[in-house]
Design an enzyme around this catalytic site. Structure first.
Site, PDB file in Angstrom:
ATOM      1  N   GLY A   1       1.097  -1.203   0.513  1.00  0.00           N
ATOM      2  CA  GLY A   1      -0.072   0.021   0.071  1.00  0.00           C
ATOM      3  C   GLY A   1       0.647   1.352  -0.124  1.00  0.00           C
ATOM      4  O   GLY A   1       1.985   0.930   0.247  1.00  0.00           O
TER       5      GLY A   1
ATOM      6  N   GLU B   1       5.619  -5.599   7.993  1.00  0.00           N
ATOM      7  CA  GLU B   1       5.360  -4.727   8.388  1.00  0.00           C
ATOM      8  C   GLU B   1       5.497  -4.731   9.571  1.00  0.00           C
ATOM      9  O   GLU B   1       5.637  -3.566   9.965  1.00  0.00           O
ATOM     10  CB  GLU B   1       4.063  -5.357   8.493  1.00  0.00           C
ATOM     11  CG  GLU B   1       2.928  -5.005   6.823  1.00  0.00           C
ATOM     12  CD  GLU B   1       2.676  -5.624   5.958  1.00  0.00           C
ATOM     13  OE1 GLU B   1       2.448  -5.899   5.023  1.00  0.00           O
ATOM     14  OE2 GLU B   1       3.044  -7.240   6.520  1.00  0.00           O
TER      15      GLU B   1
ATOM     16  N   ASP C   1      -1.345  -7.860   7.353  1.00  0.00           N
ATOM     17  CA  ASP C   1      -3.008  -7.558   7.138  1.00  0.00           C
ATOM     18  C   ASP C   1      -3.372  -7.899   5.492  1.00  0.00           C
ATOM     19  O   ASP C   1      -2.393  -9.042   5.710  1.00  0.00           O
ATOM     20  CB  ASP C   1      -2.929  -6.259   6.990  1.00  0.00           C
ATOM     21  CG  ASP C   1      -3.024  -5.152   6.035  1.00  0.00           C
ATOM     22  OD1 ASP C   1      -1.428  -5.579   5.401  1.00  0.00           O
ATOM     23  OD2 ASP C   1      -3.802  -4.125   6.092  1.00  0.00           O
TER      24      ASP C   1
END
Length: 365
Positions: free
Chosen positions: A78, A149, A157
């Site tokens: 992202g 992450e 996620d």
């Protein structure tokens, strides 16, 4: 026959960050931000989701292919700079993004037609979310697959804790805590991919898919990948990462007398202590939740509750913005992270804010 965009209901047609077309019976999604390693933005997620919804109902589309523009990878995740800015400002744009992104991940996992993901090059974070939930997942000798992450003070996620919880033994726990990027053979071993195709043959494979179903085409291109590393490390990985706490995992790693185990311990100790403990808890809970949709709901809760964490802002600053690679975690040690600190991440958001997804049978177990 090739048509640009119109087969997908023309969603956001003036947005060139996702290119859509149908060739033969294949709907093709091309992530088109090569200079940003095809990192996902909210408009990109919405555009992909709308296209998939349209193609699912279109009898002229028999299968879907997702790929990344450029030579560096499918998708690096992202847009974490946007998440950093949102977290710093105390706003909720990231929660809106995650809600739609996780819905997209669930749609991919239960997609009614073959969903072919070319996991070439870098495939990390959100890139795993748009590929590893698919039904036909192809890696190459250039693939580097990771859920990194914990290095930015965040928790895996996009269904990552679900996928990793299904990996053999404790390989998923190892990958979740260390954020290690793995190659083709190890991605296959961990259940994150299904087939290996040499990168040089991807254009030929893509062209062939325009004229025939993937199950007919793929056997002509699939090959044996170069050897991986994780199979030979299973004994100490399974022993060390079965421990109940991150502290004990590190202690076991340091006691192995294996250089790779010591390196893994040092890697873990450089990550956010809070993110590490929350990640271990999320992995253990994911294994018992039974469906991807329930895990995504848990991940949404964890992500939203973690948006206000000082480690998220600090981790992105250190790794992406200032790039000094010297994050100052708060608290700075594992011993200082309490059980209450961990439970905060799993606290209910309130019925109107929770992520509600239809329950589908998407188990790979």
């Amino acid at each position: 026959m090739k048509s640009e965009d119109d087969t997908a209901g023309n969603p956001g047609s003036n947005d060139s960050t996702v290119l859509l077309h149908v060739e033969g019976g294949t709907g093709v999604v091309t992530l088109n931000r090569p200079r940003a390693l095809n990192s996902l933005t909210h408009p990109m997620v919405l555009r992909i989701d709308e296209a998939l919804a349209a193609w699912a109902e279109d009898p002229a589309v028999h299968q879907v292919l997702i790929r990344g523009a450029g030579e560096r990878g499918l998708c690096a995740g992202g847009d974490i700079r946007a998440i950093h800015d949102d977290a710093k400002a105390g706003t909720t744009a990231s929660a809106d993004f995650w809600r739609d992104e996780y819905r997209l991940n669930a749609r991919i996992a239960r997609y009614p037609k073959p969903y072919v993901a070319l996991m070439d090059g870098i495939v990390m974070g959100g890139g795993v979310g748009v590929s590893a939930h698919g039904s036909v997942r192809i890696v190459t000798e250039r693939s580097r697959v990771a859920m990194p992450e914990t290095g930015i003070g965040f928790v895996p996620d996009v269904g990552g804790t679900w996928l990793l919880s299904l990996a053999p033994g404790e390989l998923g726990t190892y990958l979740a805590l260390t954020g290690t990027a793995i190659g083709a053979a190890d991605a296959l071993l961990c259940g994150l991919a299904d087939h290996f195709v040499p990168a040089a043959r991807l254009p030929e494979l893509t062209a062939a898919l325009a004229g025939a179903p993937v199950h007919e085409v793929l056997p002509r291109y699939a090959a044996t990948p170069p050897p991986g590393e994780l199979a030979g490390r299973r004994p100490w990985i399974d022993h060390c990462y079965a421990a109940d706490t991150v502290e004990e995992i590190v202690e076991r790693l340091l006691g192995q007398g294996e250089p790779a185990a010591k390196e893994a311990a040092e890697t873990i100790l450089a990550k956010s202590p809070t993110a590490l403990k929350v990640t271990l808890a999320a992995m253990r809970r994911a294994a018992g939740l039974g469906t991807l949709e329930r895990v995504l709901a848990q991940e949404f809760r964890v992500s939203c509750n973690g948006l206000g964490s000082p480690d998220l802002v600090e981790g992105i600053r250190a790794q992406v913005i200032d790039k000094d690679r010297r994050p100052r975690w708060s608290p700075p040690t594992l011993a200082e992270v309490t059980g209450a600190d961990v439970e905060h991440y799993f606290a209910p958001l309130g019925e109107d804010r929770e992520l509600h997804l239809p329950q589908g049978d998407v188990s790979r177990g």
